[in-house]
Each structure stands twice: as C-alpha cells, then as structure tokens.
Scaffold this motif. Structure first.
Motif, short mmCIF file in Angstrom:
data_model
loop_
_atom_site.label_atom_id
_atom_site.label_comp_id
_atom_site.label_asym_id
_atom_site.label_seq_id
_atom_site.Cartn_x
_atom_site.Cartn_y
_atom_site.Cartn_z
N ARG A 1 -13.22 -8.92 7.52
CA ARG A 1 -13.73 -7.64 7.04
C ARG A 1 -12.60 -6.78 6.47
O ARG A 1 -12.73 -6.18 5.40
CB ARG A 1 -14.43 -6.89 8.17
CG ARG A 1 -15.05 -5.59 7.72
CD ARG A 1 -15.89 -4.96 8.79
NE ARG A 1 -16.96 -5.88 9.14
CZ ARG A 1 -17.49 -5.97 10.35
NH1 ARG A 1 -17.06 -5.22 11.33
NH2 ARG A 1 -18.45 -6.83 10.60
N VAL A 2 -11.48 -6.71 7.18
CA VAL A 2 -10.32 -5.93 6.71
C VAL A 2 -9.85 -6.46 5.36
O VAL A 2 -9.63 -5.69 4.43
CB VAL A 2 -9.18 -5.95 7.75
CG1 VAL A 2 -7.87 -5.45 7.15
CG2 VAL A 2 -9.56 -5.11 8.96
N ARG A 3 -9.72 -7.76 5.24
CA ARG A 3 -9.26 -8.35 3.98
C ARG A 3 -10.21 -8.01 2.82
O ARG A 3 -9.77 -7.68 1.73
CB ARG A 3 -9.10 -9.86 4.11
CG ARG A 3 -7.92 -10.25 4.97
CD ARG A 3 -7.74 -11.76 5.06
NE ARG A 3 -6.66 -12.09 5.97
CZ ARG A 3 -5.38 -12.02 5.68
NH1 ARG A 3 -5.00 -11.63 4.48
NH2 ARG A 3 -4.46 -12.33 6.57
N LYS A 4 -11.51 -8.07 3.09
CA LYS A 4 -12.51 -7.77 2.06
C LYS A 4 -12.43 -6.30 1.62
O LYS A 4 -12.44 -5.99 0.43
CB LYS A 4 -13.90 -8.09 2.59
CG LYS A 4 -15.00 -7.86 1.59
CD LYS A 4 -16.35 -8.23 2.17
CE LYS A 4 -17.45 -7.96 1.16
NZ LYS A 4 -18.77 -8.30 1.70
N LEU B 1 0.86 -1.19 0.00
CA LEU B 1 0.00 0.00 0.00
C LEU B 1 0.89 1.24 0.00
O LEU B 1 1.66 1.46 0.94
CB LEU B 1 -0.93 0.02 1.21
CG LEU B 1 -1.88 1.21 1.27
CD1 LEU B 1 -2.90 1.13 0.14
CD2 LEU B 1 -2.60 1.26 2.61
N HIS B 2 0.79 2.05 -1.06
CA HIS B 2 1.62 3.25 -1.18
C HIS B 2 0.79 4.49 -1.51
O HIS B 2 1.32 5.58 -1.60
CB HIS B 2 2.67 3.05 -2.28
CG HIS B 2 3.50 1.83 -2.08
ND1 HIS B 2 4.42 1.70 -1.07
CD2 HIS B 2 3.52 0.65 -2.75
CE1 HIS B 2 4.98 0.51 -1.13
NE2 HIS B 2 4.45 -0.15 -2.14
N CYS B 3 -0.50 4.33 -1.70
CA CYS B 3 -1.38 5.39 -2.16
C CYS B 3 -2.18 5.99 -1.00
O CYS B 3 -2.95 5.27 -0.35
CB CYS B 3 -2.32 4.81 -3.23
SG CYS B 3 -3.68 5.87 -3.71
N ALA B 4 -2.00 7.28 -0.75
CA ALA B 4 -2.72 7.94 0.34
C ALA B 4 -4.22 7.95 0.10
O ALA B 4 -5.01 7.78 1.04
CB ALA B 4 -2.20 9.37 0.52
N ASN B 5 -4.63 8.13 -1.14
CA ASN B 5 -6.05 8.13 -1.45
C ASN B 5 -6.67 6.76 -1.17
O ASN B 5 -7.77 6.66 -0.63
CB ASN B 5 -6.28 8.54 -2.91
CG ASN B 5 -7.73 8.71 -3.24
OD1 ASN B 5 -8.48 9.31 -2.48
ND2 ASN B 5 -8.15 8.18 -4.39
N CYS B 6 -5.96 5.71 -1.53
CA CYS B 6 -6.45 4.35 -1.28
C CYS B 6 -6.53 4.08 0.23
O CYS B 6 -7.47 3.46 0.70
CB CYS B 6 -5.54 3.33 -1.95
SG CYS B 6 -5.46 3.54 -3.73
N ALA C 1 -10.47 -2.20 -2.43
CA ALA C 1 -9.80 -0.93 -2.72
C ALA C 1 -8.52 -1.11 -3.50
O ALA C 1 -8.23 -0.36 -4.43
CB ALA C 1 -9.51 -0.18 -1.41
N GLU C 2 -7.73 -2.10 -3.12
CA GLU C 2 -6.40 -2.33 -3.71
C GLU C 2 -6.13 -3.84 -3.76
O GLU C 2 -5.55 -4.40 -2.83
CB GLU C 2 -5.33 -1.64 -2.86
CG GLU C 2 -5.27 -0.15 -3.02
CD GLU C 2 -4.84 0.26 -4.40
OE1 GLU C 2 -3.76 -0.14 -4.85
OE2 GLU C 2 -5.60 1.00 -5.04
N PRO C 3 -6.54 -4.51 -4.83
CA PRO C 3 -6.42 -5.97 -4.90
C PRO C 3 -5.00 -6.52 -4.74
O PRO C 3 -4.84 -7.65 -4.30
CB PRO C 3 -6.97 -6.31 -6.29
CG PRO C 3 -7.75 -5.12 -6.72
CD PRO C 3 -7.17 -3.94 -6.01
N GLN C 4 -3.98 -5.74 -5.07
CA GLN C 4 -2.61 -6.25 -4.99
C GLN C 4 -2.03 -6.16 -3.58
O GLN C 4 -0.98 -6.74 -3.31
CB GLN C 4 -1.69 -5.49 -5.97
CG GLN C 4 -1.15 -4.17 -5.48
CD GLN C 4 -2.14 -3.03 -5.47
OE1 GLN C 4 -3.28 -3.17 -5.91
NE2 GLN C 4 -1.72 -1.89 -4.96
N VAL C 5 -2.69 -5.47 -2.66
CA VAL C 5 -2.17 -5.30 -1.30
C VAL C 5 -2.41 -6.57 -0.49
O VAL C 5 -3.49 -7.14 -0.51
CB VAL C 5 -2.83 -4.07 -0.61
CG1 VAL C 5 -2.46 -4.01 0.86
CG2 VAL C 5 -2.41 -2.80 -1.32
N GLN C 6 -1.36 -7.00 0.22
CA GLN C 6 -1.44 -8.18 1.08
C GLN C 6 -1.65 -7.73 2.53
O GLN C 6 -0.96 -6.84 3.01
CB GLN C 6 -0.14 -8.99 0.99
CG GLN C 6 0.12 -9.54 -0.39
CD GLN C 6 -0.95 -10.52 -0.82
OE1 GLN C 6 -1.31 -11.43 -0.10
NE2 GLN C 6 -1.48 -10.31 -2.02
#
Length: 79
Positions: A58-61, A13-18, A66-71
């Motif tokens: 819930r967090v994973r969903k 995760l690198h995007c502030a908007n995301c 929002a960002e499918p590539q984020v683990q």
C-alpha cells in the motif's frame, strides 16, 4: 485489532506538499491509525493493523502515485 508500527525511508522525497499528500492518502485507509513523514530524515512511520506485506504494498502504491521518482525502503525489523 493490534496496531503495528511500520517504518520506511522515502529516498528522493523533498517536497512538503507531496509528503502531506502521502500522509493524507495513507490515513484514509481504515486499518491505518496514523501516518507521519519526517521530511528532514525522509522517514515515514505508519501505525496500522495491516499485515506487513500488505502495508508495504500500500505504501509503495501511494508513494508511486504521488511521487513516482521516490524510492521506498522498508526499515521495519523483520521478526
């Protein structure tokens, strides 16, 4: 209702908007009192009355939407 702190690392995760979208979506849930992402450390802190397994799901969903590539890595200590 007792609140518990749930901690997660959001790898990639690198995007502030995301990050803002993830926080906002999590805050919409009635059992979440707060959700904060520290973008510098990629850590998500959620204060919630939800059971740990339900909160993690819930967090994973929300993150996946929002960002499918984020683990998502659960950092909450297991008691």
């Amino acid at each position: 209702m007792e609140m518990t702190r749930h901690l997660y690392r959001l790898e990639g995760l690198h995007c502030a908007n995301c990050a803002a979208k993830i926080e906002g979506t999590l805050r919409e849930h009635p059992d979440v009192s707060s959700a904060r992402i520290d973008l510098a450390t990629a850590r998500l802190t959620v204060e919630s009355a939800a059971e740990p397994a339900a909160m993690e799901q819930r967090v994973r969903k929300v993150v996946r939407a929002a960002e499918p590539q984020v683990q998502v890595v659960n950092l909450t200590k297991k008691e």
